[in-house]
Design an enzyme around this catalytic site. Structure first.
Site, PDB file in Angstrom:
ATOM      1  N   GLN A  82     -36.995 -55.356  34.002  1.00  0.00           N
ATOM      2  CA  GLN A  82     -37.695 -54.257  34.668  1.00  0.00           C
ATOM      3  C   GLN A  82     -39.103 -54.256  34.075  1.00  0.00           C
ATOM      4  O   GLN A  82     -39.293 -53.846  32.940  1.00  0.00           O
ATOM      5  CB  GLN A  82     -36.960 -52.943  34.421  1.00  0.00           C
ATOM      6  CG  GLN A  82     -35.569 -52.935  35.051  1.00  0.00           C
ATOM      7  CD  GLN A  82     -34.692 -51.836  34.506  1.00  0.00           C
ATOM      8  OE1 GLN A  82     -34.409 -51.797  33.318  1.00  0.00           O
ATOM      9  NE2 GLN A  82     -34.258 -50.950  35.371  1.00  0.00           N
ATOM     10  N   GLY A  88     -38.762 -49.538  36.834  1.00  0.00           N
ATOM     11  CA  GLY A  88     -37.698 -48.901  36.059  1.00  0.00           C
ATOM     12  C   GLY A  88     -37.781 -49.114  34.566  1.00  0.00           C
ATOM     13  O   GLY A  88     -36.899 -48.680  33.824  1.00  0.00           O
ATOM     14  N   HIS A  93     -41.680 -52.486  25.987  1.00  0.00           N
ATOM     15  CA  HIS A  93     -41.520 -53.753  25.282  1.00  0.00           C
ATOM     16  C   HIS A  93     -40.709 -54.630  26.235  1.00  0.00           C
ATOM     17  O   HIS A  93     -39.621 -54.226  26.655  1.00  0.00           O
ATOM     18  CB  HIS A  93     -40.752 -53.505  23.976  1.00  0.00           C
ATOM     19  CG  HIS A  93     -40.673 -54.681  23.054  1.00  0.00           C
ATOM     20  ND1 HIS A  93     -40.792 -54.537  21.694  1.00  0.00           N
ATOM     21  CD2 HIS A  93     -40.476 -56.004  23.272  1.00  0.00           C
ATOM     22  CE1 HIS A  93     -40.662 -55.715  21.109  1.00  0.00           C
ATOM     23  NE2 HIS A  93     -40.475 -56.626  22.050  1.00  0.00           N
ATOM     24  N   HIS A  95     -38.131 -56.802  27.856  1.00  0.00           N
ATOM     25  CA  HIS A  95     -36.758 -57.115  27.469  1.00  0.00           C
ATOM     26  C   HIS A  95     -35.978 -57.580  28.686  1.00  0.00           C
ATOM     27  O   HIS A  95     -36.215 -57.144  29.805  1.00  0.00           O
ATOM     28  CB  HIS A  95     -36.052 -55.949  26.773  1.00  0.00           C
ATOM     29  CG  HIS A  95     -36.043 -54.662  27.537  1.00  0.00           C
ATOM     30  ND1 HIS A  95     -37.162 -53.861  27.680  1.00  0.00           N
ATOM     31  CD2 HIS A  95     -35.050 -54.027  28.188  1.00  0.00           C
ATOM     32  CE1 HIS A  95     -36.845 -52.789  28.385  1.00  0.00           C
ATOM     33  NE2 HIS A  95     -35.570 -52.868  28.713  1.00  0.00           N
ATOM     34  N   HIS A  97     -32.333 -57.839  30.362  1.00  0.00           N
ATOM     35  CA  HIS A  97     -30.956 -57.328  30.379  1.00  0.00           C
ATOM     36  C   HIS A  97     -30.050 -58.499  30.729  1.00  0.00           C
ATOM     37  O   HIS A  97     -30.294 -59.191  31.735  1.00  0.00           O
ATOM     38  CB  HIS A  97     -30.789 -56.248  31.450  1.00  0.00           C
ATOM     39  CG  HIS A  97     -31.552 -55.000  31.183  1.00  0.00           C
ATOM     40  ND1 HIS A  97     -30.994 -53.899  30.574  1.00  0.00           N
ATOM     41  CD2 HIS A  97     -32.832 -54.653  31.453  1.00  0.00           C
ATOM     42  CE1 HIS A  97     -31.888 -52.937  30.489  1.00  0.00           C
ATOM     43  NE2 HIS A  97     -33.028 -53.377  31.002  1.00  0.00           N
TER      44      HIS A  97
END
Length: 148
Positions: A82, A88, A93, A95, A97
């Site tokens: 995101q 969202g 930072h 990242h 998922h």
């Protein structure tokens, strides 16, 4: 301690660290085995990563995906970033998922994305896993990456 946006991450919840990235268990997983892979350098947007950071981030996400799919008996993976508030992103930072998936884990397959949006916005500590639960999961996952 590692920095993850506005959060300080305890080493006990990190299960893999590479030259440029790290992987940690999620305090509020959408599905069992939902983990995060982040660059070590705290960068807000994907576009701001250096090429070597992108390469390491995705190599690490691939390695982590192989492990969580196997360990949590998944048959597929959802891998998602995101990137920015309208997408969202709630932690400033980058990242990735990584979610192990199975048939029927969501009524509609794409409901996983709605759940990702919702899970980041419901930030009440009573819905988080305990540090002990997270550390225990990280310790199990860490064993997959230890060299013999």
């Amino acid at each position: 301690m590692l920095r993850f946006g506005q959060h300080l991450i305890k080493p006990s919840v990190v299960f893999l660290k590479t030259e440029l990235s790290f992987a940690l268990v999620n305090r509020k997983p959408v599905v069992p085995g939902h983990v995060l892979v982040c660059p070590l350098r705290p960068v807000e947007r994907f576009r701001d990563l250096r090429p070597e950071e992108v390469a390491d981030l995705f190599r690490t996400a691939q390695r982590v995906g192989n492990v969580v799919e196997k360990h949590f008996c998944g048959t597929s993976l959802t891998i998602s970033i995101q990137d920015g508030p309208e997408a969202g992103q709630t932690v400033k930072h980058v990242h990735v998922h990584v979610l192990p998936r199975r048939a029927g884990d969501f009524r509609r397959n794409d409901d996983v994305y709605e759940e990702l949006q919702r899970h980041d916005k419901e930030d009440s500590p009573d819905k988080w896993r305990t540090e002990e639960e997270m550390a225990a999961e990280a310790a199990i996952l860490k064993k997959y990456f230890q060299e013999n």
